[in-house]
Design a protein around this motif. Structure first.
Motif, mmCIF file in Angstrom:
data_model
loop_
_atom_site.group_PDB
_atom_site.id
_atom_site.type_symbol
_atom_site.label_atom_id
_atom_site.label_comp_id
_atom_site.label_asym_id
_atom_site.label_seq_id
_atom_site.Cartn_x
_atom_site.Cartn_y
_atom_site.Cartn_z
ATOM 1 N N ALA A 93 -82.452 63.254 66.430
ATOM 2 C CA ALA A 93 -81.939 61.886 66.489
ATOM 3 C C ALA A 93 -83.084 60.934 66.804
ATOM 4 O O ALA A 93 -84.139 61.343 67.279
ATOM 5 N N ASP A 128 -79.936 55.783 66.248
ATOM 6 C CA ASP A 128 -78.667 56.507 66.322
ATOM 7 C C ASP A 128 -77.857 56.167 67.577
ATOM 8 O O ASP A 128 -76.707 56.583 67.708
ATOM 9 N N ILE A 146 -73.887 57.128 68.284
ATOM 10 C CA ILE A 146 -73.643 58.200 69.258
ATOM 11 C C ILE A 146 -72.710 57.696 70.353
ATOM 12 O O ILE A 146 -71.710 58.349 70.686
ATOM 13 N N TYR A 157 -81.956 65.347 71.374
ATOM 14 C CA TYR A 157 -80.744 64.998 70.622
ATOM 15 C C TYR A 157 -80.918 65.410 69.164
ATOM 16 O O TYR A 157 -81.989 65.208 68.588
ATOM 17 N N VAL A 177 -78.651 65.239 65.374
ATOM 18 C CA VAL A 177 -77.504 64.629 64.705
ATOM 19 C C VAL A 177 -77.243 65.298 63.363
ATOM 20 O O VAL A 177 -78.144 65.871 62.755
ATOM 21 N N PHE A 207 -73.106 65.241 66.891
ATOM 22 C CA PHE A 207 -74.411 65.336 67.533
ATOM 23 C C PHE A 207 -74.330 66.263 68.731
ATOM 24 O O PHE A 207 -73.254 66.552 69.256
#
Length: 156
Positions: A6, A10, A14, A57, A59, A69
């Motif tokens: 990510a 994002d 998120i 992170y 996604v 995610f």
């Protein structure tokens, strides 16, 4: 569906996905007492996590839409795992978890993870090999089940 790291762009999607799916967490329909949790899932908070060295992170997108995610904190705590309703039941959660877990192990985690599971997600984490650890916790306006995955457990 491809899973990738990510980035700061994002954060809004998120945060919105967590807010959309967080209803089962709250102890009260009014969300009273959950201000700390709500602040922790704000766009600003998520931007902070995304820029922090101790968070990872990943996604998954369907075209330009966020499908789901996963986030790890300190390479060992499954901090978030959310899949948009339209994409649930297609093993996307498993794919996200496998990516995060593999990267964590490659970065030195011996295969031991924790998660504070929403009560409705406990069966998903049990399928990943996590086991309940202690009693359901009720604090800061939310409830969750602490869980642990130890090296050698399934962890799909």
């Amino acid at each position: 569906m491809r899973v990738e790291a990510a980035n700061a762009s994002d954060a809004e999607a998120i945060s919105a996905l967590i807010v959309e799916l967080s209803e089962p967490f709250f102890l009260s329909p009014s969300r009273g007492g959950a201000e700390r949790f709500l602040a922790s899932i704000s766009v600003e908070a998520v931007r902070g996590y995304l820029s922090s060295a101790n968070f990872s992170y990943y996604v998954a997108r369907s075209e330009s839409r966020l499908a789901g995610f996963v986030a790890l904190r300190d390479n060992s705590h499954l901090f978030h795992l959310f899949v948009a309703t339209a994409f649930q039941g297609n093993r996307l959660a498993s794919q996200l978890w496998a990516t995060a877990k593999t990267d964590a192990v490659q970065a030195g985690n011996p295969g031991e993870f924790t998660v504070n599971s929403s009560l409705n997600a406990v069966p998903v984490y049990e399928r990943f090999g996590f086991v309940r650890e202690g009693e359901v916790q009720r604090m800061h306006g939310i409830s969750f089940q602490p869980m642990r995955l130890r090296s050698g457990q399934n962890g799909a």
